[in-house]
Design an enzyme around this catalytic site. Sequence first.
Site, PDB file in Angstrom:
ATOM      1  N   ARG A   1      -9.655   5.555  11.000  1.00  0.00           N
ATOM      2  CA  ARG A   1      -8.188   5.479  11.045  1.00  0.00           C
ATOM      3  C   ARG A   1      -7.590   6.505  12.018  1.00  0.00           C
ATOM      4  O   ARG A   1      -7.179   6.156  13.111  1.00  0.00           O
ATOM      5  CB  ARG A   1      -7.600   5.677   9.639  1.00  0.00           C
ATOM      6  CG  ARG A   1      -8.119   4.687   8.589  1.00  0.00           C
ATOM      7  CD  ARG A   1      -7.539   3.309   8.782  1.00  0.00           C
ATOM      8  NE  ARG A   1      -8.024   2.345   7.807  1.00  0.00           N
ATOM      9  CZ  ARG A   1      -7.428   2.041   6.650  1.00  0.00           C
ATOM     10  NH1 ARG A   1      -6.316   2.638   6.313  1.00  0.00           N
ATOM     11  NH2 ARG A   1      -7.949   1.135   5.840  1.00  0.00           N
TER      12      ARG A   1
ATOM     13  N   CYS B   1      -5.185   9.475  -3.226  1.00  0.00           N
ATOM     14  CA  CYS B   1      -4.439   8.529  -2.380  1.00  0.00           C
ATOM     15  C   CYS B   1      -2.993   8.384  -2.845  1.00  0.00           C
ATOM     16  O   CYS B   1      -2.105   8.139  -2.042  1.00  0.00           O
ATOM     17  CB  CYS B   1      -5.087   7.148  -2.406  1.00  0.00           C
ATOM     18  SG  CYS B   1      -6.695   7.079  -1.637  1.00  0.00           S
TER      19      CYS B   1
ATOM     20  N   ASP C   1       0.815  -1.222   0.000  1.00  0.00           N
ATOM     21  CA  ASP C   1       0.000   0.000   0.000  1.00  0.00           C
ATOM     22  C   ASP C   1       0.848   1.271   0.000  1.00  0.00           C
ATOM     23  O   ASP C   1       0.299   2.382   0.085  1.00  0.00           O
ATOM     24  CB  ASP C   1      -0.926   0.022   1.229  1.00  0.00           C
ATOM     25  CG  ASP C   1      -2.237  -0.734   0.984  1.00  0.00           C
ATOM     26  OD1 ASP C   1      -2.615  -0.911  -0.189  1.00  0.00           O
ATOM     27  OD2 ASP C   1      -2.871  -1.137   1.982  1.00  0.00           O
TER      28      ASP C   1
ATOM     29  N   HIS D   1     -11.257   6.972   4.899  1.00  0.00           N
ATOM     30  CA  HIS D   1     -10.376   8.137   5.019  1.00  0.00           C
ATOM     31  C   HIS D   1     -11.172   9.366   4.552  1.00  0.00           C
ATOM     32  O   HIS D   1     -11.954   9.268   3.600  1.00  0.00           O
ATOM     33  CB  HIS D   1      -9.167   8.018   4.069  1.00  0.00           C
ATOM     34  CG  HIS D   1      -8.012   7.221   4.583  1.00  0.00           C
ATOM     35  ND1 HIS D   1      -7.258   6.410   3.760  1.00  0.00           N
ATOM     36  CD2 HIS D   1      -7.454   7.125   5.819  1.00  0.00           C
ATOM     37  CE1 HIS D   1      -6.296   5.845   4.464  1.00  0.00           C
ATOM     38  NE2 HIS D   1      -6.387   6.263   5.713  1.00  0.00           N
TER      39      HIS D   1
HETATM   40  N1  ARG Z   1      -5.357   0.028   1.089  1.00  0.00           N
HETATM   41  C1  ARG Z   1      -5.063   1.308   1.638  1.00  0.00           C
HETATM   42  C2  ARG Z   1      -5.591   1.400   3.059  1.00  0.00           C
HETATM   43  O1  ARG Z   1      -6.623   0.839   3.334  1.00  0.00           O
HETATM   44  C3  ARG Z   1      -5.640   2.389   0.788  1.00  0.00           C
HETATM   45  C4  ARG Z   1      -5.239   3.767   1.216  1.00  0.00           C
HETATM   46  C5  ARG Z   1      -5.847   4.833   0.400  1.00  0.00           C
HETATM   47  N2  ARG Z   1      -5.305   6.086   0.715  1.00  0.00           N
HETATM   48  C6  ARG Z   1      -6.012   7.218   0.918  1.00  0.00           C
HETATM   49  N3  ARG Z   1      -5.367   8.324   1.051  1.00  0.00           N
HETATM   50  N4  ARG Z   1      -7.304   7.196   1.070  1.00  0.00           N
HETATM   51  O2  ARG Z   1      -5.005   1.989   3.922  1.00  0.00           O
END
Ligand code: ARG
Length: 299
Positions: free
Chosen positions: A169, A292, A98, A198
């Site tokens: 998160r 992202c 990632d 996010h």
């Molecule tokens: N697979 C990653 C996660 O779940 C994707 C992150 C995407 N990044 C973002 N800035 N939204 O953390």
Amino acid sequence: MSVLTTVLTTALTPVLTTVLDPVPEDAARAPGRIARPRRYLMCPPDHFEVSYAINPWMNPDTAVDVALAGRQWEALRQTYLALGHEVELIAAEPGLPDMVFAANGGLVVDGRALGARFTYPERQAEGPAYLRWLSQAGLTSAVEAVHVNEGEGDFLVVGGTILAGTGFRTHPGAHAEVQELFGVPVISLTLVDPRYYHLDTALAVLDDSNVAYFPGAFSEGSREVLRRLFPDAVLAHDEDAAVLGLNAVSDGYNVVLASAAVELAEALRHRGYNPIGVDLSELLKAGGSAKCCTLEIRA
Ligand code: ARG
């Protein structure tokens, strides 16, 4: 012309202009929309795969075409370069699939950087990797974070304010940490839909004073906060949010976003922005799109 007619004509002009005028084709012709050159950090998807699931988009049984992911990512980079932006690169590290999602690597405001501290163990080693890069990027400072925060995934700068997401998160403690570190007012927003884990999956910064967002991703109170702060915001429908159309990168005029977000692109065009569609279908399998993949370095 009677006074009443004059008043009515004047009042109606902006509405009619919006509906009848042809779509602006060129940056210089969109009044009030000014593209500002940006400095971005990106990470090539050299080790990209979906080998674990930490958001509802990820399914380790889904095959990922790494070569295609590479081409799509390169097309995004070329889009930024063609718009006159600077793109710097951080080397991808094996075992960190990632890491391509550079937005999560930190937050850089006024030449000062705060490193990320990731929620899930699968991504935790990315924090120090990005902080190492930020420490040698010619910034005034680069500090390690105390609280869990996933960088620009959950912190979005809108002019002199920082919007901060929490719920999935980034820890609310990190919101206070960011306000204290940067001396910029931080507005906390609560995310409630796991598909939009996010802030940058549910809200796009368009310029220094406006945003686009999907109301359904936010708690009731946060929706009200957004309505108060941004009465002229572009509201996205579920269909556009569900292709991560809000995971967009704007320079103030050009808005780079998933090409599948057709209605959102149209709405942006009507507001005088210039939507530029990109296909990032492979990265979408990990729950990411244009934003992202992009960390802004505000030096
Ligand atoms: N697979 C990653 C996660 O779940 C994707 C992150 C995407 N990044 C973002 N800035 N939204 O953390």
